[in-house]
Each structure stands twice: as C-alpha cells, then as structure tokens.
Design an enzyme around this catalytic site. Structure first.
Site, PDB file in Angstrom:
ATOM      1  N   ASP A  51       0.837  -1.197   0.000  1.00  0.00           N
ATOM      2  CA  ASP A  51       0.000   0.000   0.000  1.00  0.00           C
ATOM      3  C   ASP A  51       0.869   1.243   0.000  1.00  0.00           C
ATOM      4  O   ASP A  51       1.843   1.346   0.758  1.00  0.00           O
ATOM      5  CB  ASP A  51      -0.904   0.019   1.244  1.00  0.00           C
ATOM      6  CG  ASP A  51      -1.691   1.317   1.339  1.00  0.00           C
ATOM      7  OD1 ASP A  51      -2.628   1.498   0.536  1.00  0.00           O
ATOM      8  OD2 ASP A  51      -1.350   2.163   2.190  1.00  0.00           O
ATOM      9  N   TYR A  56       2.760  10.199   0.504  1.00  0.00           N
ATOM     10  CA  TYR A  56       3.951   9.700   1.165  1.00  0.00           C
ATOM     11  C   TYR A  56       5.208  10.183   0.445  1.00  0.00           C
ATOM     12  O   TYR A  56       5.589   9.680  -0.602  1.00  0.00           O
ATOM     13  CB  TYR A  56       3.940   8.174   1.224  1.00  0.00           C
ATOM     14  CG  TYR A  56       2.728   7.586   1.916  1.00  0.00           C
ATOM     15  CD1 TYR A  56       1.991   8.325   2.848  1.00  0.00           C
ATOM     16  CD2 TYR A  56       2.311   6.293   1.645  1.00  0.00           C
ATOM     17  CE1 TYR A  56       0.883   7.789   3.483  1.00  0.00           C
ATOM     18  CE2 TYR A  56       1.210   5.743   2.275  1.00  0.00           C
ATOM     19  CZ  TYR A  56       0.495   6.490   3.185  1.00  0.00           C
ATOM     20  OH  TYR A  56      -0.600   5.948   3.802  1.00  0.00           O
ATOM     21  N   LYS A  82      -3.837   5.765  -3.217  1.00  0.00           N
ATOM     22  CA  LYS A  82      -4.911   6.579  -2.655  1.00  0.00           C
ATOM     23  C   LYS A  82      -5.222   7.786  -3.531  1.00  0.00           C
ATOM     24  O   LYS A  82      -4.406   8.204  -4.347  1.00  0.00           O
ATOM     25  CB  LYS A  82      -4.528   7.018  -1.235  1.00  0.00           C
ATOM     26  CG  LYS A  82      -4.230   5.808  -0.335  1.00  0.00           C
ATOM     27  CD  LYS A  82      -3.925   6.204   1.081  1.00  0.00           C
ATOM     28  CE  LYS A  82      -3.639   4.972   1.928  1.00  0.00           C
ATOM     29  NZ  LYS A  82      -2.328   4.362   1.629  1.00  0.00           N
ATOM     30  N   ILE A 238       3.300   2.732  21.015  1.00  0.00           N
ATOM     31  CA  ILE A 238       3.304   2.386  22.432  1.00  0.00           C
ATOM     32  C   ILE A 238       3.076   0.900  22.680  1.00  0.00           C
ATOM     33  O   ILE A 238       3.556   0.341  23.671  1.00  0.00           O
ATOM     34  CB  ILE A 238       2.281   3.245  23.209  1.00  0.00           C
ATOM     35  CG1 ILE A 238       2.570   3.161  24.714  1.00  0.00           C
ATOM     36  CG2 ILE A 238       0.841   2.861  22.854  1.00  0.00           C
ATOM     37  CD1 ILE A 238       1.847   4.201  25.539  1.00  0.00           C
TER      38      ILE A 238
END
Length: 339
Positions: A51, A56, A82, A238
């Site tokens: 993808d 980007y 996209k 995280i």
C-alpha cells in the site's frame, strides 16, 4: 502466507501487508537503497500486498514502490494507492513541512471530485510506472484531517461526484476494489450510510488497545460485507515499545490513563512469555472481517523483527485477558465519555 478476500470481490490479499509511508521519508530520510532493501525483506517474508499513496514523500514512495514491483511477476502482488490529494510542482526548497524528510518538490491540494480522482489515478500510474492499481482508497477524508466545516464540503463533493469515479473505475475493470483510507470512525459511517464500499484501511481504531471501531463501524461492515485492513496496530508505537519515556499514542504523548492501561497489558503479555507487540500484531486477524494487517517501516531489520511476531499464532485464550484495559468508544450520540 495465507490470503483473505477483500469484501465481496474476488481479490485476495496476504494477511500481513506492507505500508510505504516510511519509504517517503516520514520523520527521517529513507535513502533509495535502504527502501529497496526493506521492500525486498517484505517480499522475502511472503508479503504480497503493498500500500502506498501520493502523499507519502509527495510522490517519492509511489516511485520507489513502483520501481520495486516492476521487476516482480504481475500476478503475484496486489497494489493499493490513494486518491483525494493532487500533487503540484513547487520550487526546490519551498515544500511545506509535512514531516517528510527529503520529499519530492511538490505540494498537495485536496480534491475529492470525480475529475480530481480520475486525475489522481492518472498521475499515480505515471509515478508508479505500472499499468495496474488493484485498490483505491479515498485518503484522509473526515474531520480528523479537515475539521467539521471543511469536511462537510469535501464529503459532499465526494458523495455527489467522487464516488462515481470509483464506481466507474471498478465497473470498467481498471481497479478491483475501492474504499476509505482514514484514521477515524465517523466519516466511515457517514460514507457507508450513503454508498457501498469494499474495504476500509483503518489506522489505529481496531487494536488491542483502541476499540473505537467496535460499537458501530464493525457491525455495519459485517452487515454490508465491507472488509477492514487494519493499520496502526501499535497505536503509534506504544504497543511495540511499551510505556517507556518518549512513547507515543495516536501520534502524541500518552495520557496517564493510557500509560496505566498499556502497563497492565505489558504485564499480561509478560506472564505469557511474549512481548506485548505480538498480541498487538495478531489481535485483528482473529476476525474474519479483517483482510490484512498493515505494517510499515523503512528498515529491513524492523520488518524482519515484526514478522517474527506474526508466528507462532498465540492461543485465543490470551486475548480476553486484555479486555479490561481497552479504550472503548461509546456509540455516537451517547453522553458517555471515552474511557
């Protein structure tokens, strides 16, 4: 690697997919050789769904991914990109700071119209150097990116016009599927109540920690036969690093509540002798409506390390132990607060 179907289409994608944002220099530069090594590591690991997006690196990642896939057998991979932003050239050195290091010399304008989507696809073909795109995602539509007032305009433009472009591209065989590539639930509900889509690439909202998609979006996806491709399984890091100093949740410093929940989750994982990142990566794939888990990195070593978390599969019995520590979003319209 096993594959799963996208929506009601005949398209099959690998259970783990590769997201190319980091190859565009997100937060740190990604030299071409490093990018190619990372893509080669993904291919060697069995990943066959890639993808990318014009956003980007402002075209850089599409060029890189296209160059890599051009040497691969066409029948062996699935490619998504996209629409929603159109790139335009700007003078060297004047690219705004979008957190991409060494991007190409372009800026981006939002355009969710029929013509804008068609132009975006043509531009992507040129950057990719490929004659095939399998899936198109409408990128970053929603209040998270635009704010409520501007998004109302963009959403109307898409539902009145842009959706017709995607439907035409699919009916003509130019693409095999289309959907949304977003970070939030409300816009998915808005679109799905007005149109049928095949798939949603959802970042960070159906994870071991964040279950924002559970209350309304997932039941609607199951009802309509819409698949999820789940990105952001580590919630900005995280769930991979644990609640260490400097850890991020949803691109920001975590709140004390999030730190406490992740600490408890880490303790659960340790009792089972696995790093927290392993159940975080495997969690979404327990559900049949999830077609793939998208992982992204600009380092071959990180890619290989993440793939080691994919196998062996953890027993289903481990996952209920995390439920008491999840962040649950209440249904829209509820006066309850986010926990």
């Amino acid at each position: 690697m096993k594959t799963r179907r996208i929506g009601k289409t005949d398209l099959q994608v690998t259970e783990i997919s590769f997201g190319a944002a980091a190859l565009g220099g997100l937060y740190r530069a990604c030299p071409r050789e490093q990018a190619m090594d990372t893509l080669d590591a993904a291919w060697s690991a069995g990943i066959r769904y890639f993808d990318v997006a014009p956003w980007y690196g402002l075209g850089l990642a599409e060029r890189t991914v296209g160059d890599f896939l051009r040497a691969k057998p066409e029948a062996e991979y699935v490619l998504s990109t996209k629409v929603g932003r159109l790139l335009r050239p700007v003078p060297t050195g004047t690219v705004p700071d979008y957190s991409y290091v060494d991007p190409l010399s372009f800026d981006a304008d939002y355009d969710y119209s029929y013509d804008g989507i068609m132009r975006s696809v043509d531009f992507s073909y040129a950057r990719l150097g490929l004659n095939r795109i399998d899936i198109l995602y409408v990128h970053d539509i929603g209040g998270y990116t635009h704010g409520a007032a501007k998004n109302a305009v963009h959403l109307k433009q898409f539902l009145d016009s842009g959706i017709k472009a995607l439907e035409r591209l699919k009916s003509s065989g130019a693409i095999k599927a289309f959907g949304l590539g977003v970070n939030e639930v409300p816009v998915c509900l808005d679109v799905m109540r007005n149109a049928d889509i095949d798939v949603i690439l959802m970042a960070g909202r159906y994870t071991l920690l964040d279950r924002s998609a559970v209350a309304e979006l997932i039941p609607l996806c199951q009802q309509k036969g819409t698949s999820l491709v789940v990105g952001g399984v580590f919630n900005s890091g995280i769930l991979a690093t644990g609640p260490v100093p400097g850890a991020h949740f949803d691109y920001m410093a975590p709140t004390p509540d999030v730190v406490a929940k992740v600490t408890a989750m880490e303790d659960i994982a340790k009792r089972h002798g696995v790093p927290l990142a392993a159940p975080a990566l495997q969690f979404p794939l327990r559900d049949s409506f999830v077609s793939s888990v998208l992982i992204g990195t600009a380092r071959a070593s990180s890619l290989k390390r993440n793939m080691q978390l994919f196998e062996p599969r953890l027993p289903d019995s481990i996952f209920p132990e995390f439920e008491s520590q999840t962040l649950v979003a209440k249904p829209l319209g509820s006066d309850a607060v986010r926990m």
